[in-house]
Design an enzyme around this catalytic site. Structure first.
Site, PDB file in Angstrom:
ATOM      1  N   HIS A 107      -8.733   0.599  -0.208  1.00  0.00           N
ATOM      2  CA  HIS A 107      -8.630  -0.247  -1.394  1.00  0.00           C
ATOM      3  C   HIS A 107      -9.995  -0.753  -1.864  1.00  0.00           C
ATOM      4  O   HIS A 107     -10.120  -1.877  -2.346  1.00  0.00           O
ATOM      5  CB  HIS A 107      -7.645  -1.389  -1.147  1.00  0.00           C
TER       6      HIS A 107
ATOM      7  N   SER B  18       0.842  -1.203   0.000  1.00  0.00           N
ATOM      8  CA  SER B  18       0.000   0.000   0.000  1.00  0.00           C
ATOM      9  C   SER B  18       0.877   1.252   0.000  1.00  0.00           C
ATOM     10  O   SER B  18       1.616   1.485  -0.953  1.00  0.00           O
ATOM     11  CB  SER B  18      -0.978  -0.045   1.177  1.00  0.00           C
TER      12      SER B  18
END
Length: 383
Positions: free
Chosen positions: A269, A152
């Site tokens: 996400h 990430s």
């Protein structure tokens, strides 16, 4: 390859060695440090004719992994302060961010550090500071690096490490990303649920039923989907809180072995993060992204980046797309039976990526090390 890579990946060059060239990038305040030009003493050697470098055997190569949000802990960075230029790195971060990131990282409070707007820059900077420690203690690891990946927000750190963007650019992009994701999180009660399943677990079906449950509660267009692929039978599911609570309550029905809410503020996400897409896209358009000097693997696909434009595109897409970390581990460590594995170093707070690697590939994990960021090996200078 080694000298070329060393120029971009070795001892951090703090602006005195020069920038990579003109950039249209405007937002960071003046004085932000440039760490993309590294190992200045290698530059001249790189331009001189030399014998082709011998191909390194896998066991002589290294891979660096950069952690993401959730790994933050008060005290991180304390184990790095005795190493050259780490304090300068945090001073540069203060100029970009407008607040004292080192103070927050060292002393908290944890509640403030856990805020998305703070923890993403904190993990980003601590990870790159850990690279400085690794360079100081084991310079050959940096010299022999062949690939990097970041989870990430860690992907931004991996790209800065690989020379794809300058430190000030990467940190400012992380700042904008983190603040936009924080704002998106506060708009809808949502979160992330770590789920350890079994071979018979059907994650997609469980998410479908959780969404149907949300509709009965009057939630229009509910979100509940896999956001992180961690290792076999382990996923992180993101979505509306009501959906995640439903999954926890019915965990036995879906053959979940264990569930745990993650200490994050929203459904990262997933499309609930769409408000964060445009702010990040605008920043990345202004950055002069270079081709990484070592392979960097994208969260969105698990594959390595092939072109600078792909970096700008996929970093934006990553905000609303699942992190395919398990797929990334397979791409990084797939090799013929009996082949040696590269040495792997997790640079940043926590050892979560090492634990995931162990579950994905036990043989690769046997060559894993963690670069400690909490306490120095010897007495560190106190802030």
């Amino acid at each position: 390859m080694s000298v070329r890579v060393a120029r971009a990946l070795g001892a951090w060059g703090w602006g005195a060695g020069g920038s990579r060239g003109a950039s249209n990038f405007r937002p960071p305040p003046p004085g932000a440090v440039d760490v993309a030009e590294l190992l200045r003493d290698a530059t001249t050697a790189d331009e001189e004719p030399r014998e082709p470098a011998a191909r390194r055997l896998p066991g002589q190569c290294s891979v660096l992994l950069f952690p993401g949000q959730g790994s933050q802990v008060v005290g991180m960075g304390r184990g790095l302060l005795r190493y050259p230029r780490v304090r300068e790195l945090y001073a540069a971060a203060r100029r970009v961010l407008g607040y004292d990131l080192l103070e927050l990282s060292l002393r908290g409070p944890q509640e403030a550090l856990d805020r998305t707007a703070h923890c993403q820059p904190a993990v980003f900077v601590a990870s790159l500071a850990a690279v400085e420690k690794l360079q100081h203690l084991q310079p050959a690891v940096i010299e022999s690096c062949v690939a990097a990946a970041g989870f990430s927000v860690g992907e931004f750190a991996a790209l800065v490490f690989a020379g794809a963007m300058e430190f000030s650019e990467g940190l400012y992009a992380v700042k904008v990303r983190a603040e936009a994701m924080q704002e998106a999180s506060e708009a809808v009660p949502s979160g992330m649920l770590s789920v350890l399943g079994r071979p018979q677990t059907k994650f997609t079906f469980a998410c479908l039923e959780a969404r149907e449950h949300c509709k009965t509660l009057g939630i229009e267009d509910p979100v509940c989907e896999v956001a992180n692929y961690l290792f076999p039978d382990c996923r992180v599911i993101s979505g509306h809180l009501e959906a995640l609570q439903f999954l926890q309550k019915n965990s036995s029905k879906y053959h979940f072995r264990r569930t745990k809410m993650l200490p994050v503020s929203g459904a990262f996400h997933t499309r609930l993060m769409e408000p964060a897409v445009e702010p990040l896209a605008q920043v990345l358009k202004a950055i002069d992204v270079k081709m990484p000097l070592v392979s960097v693997h994208a969260n969105v696909s698990g594959s390595r980046y092939m072109h600078p434009k792909h970096i700008q595109q996929l970093l934006v897409k990553q905000v609303v797309s699942p992190v395919k970390w398990e797929q990334t581990m397979h791409a990084l460590y797939e090799r013929k039976k009996g082949s040696d594995f590269p040495r792997t170093f997790e640079v940043g707070p926590g050892k979560q990526l090492g634990a995931i690697l162990r579950s994905c590939n036990l043989q690769a994990w046997k060559s894993y090390s963690h670069v400690e960021v909490l306490e120095a090996d010897e007495a560190a200078d106190e802030d």
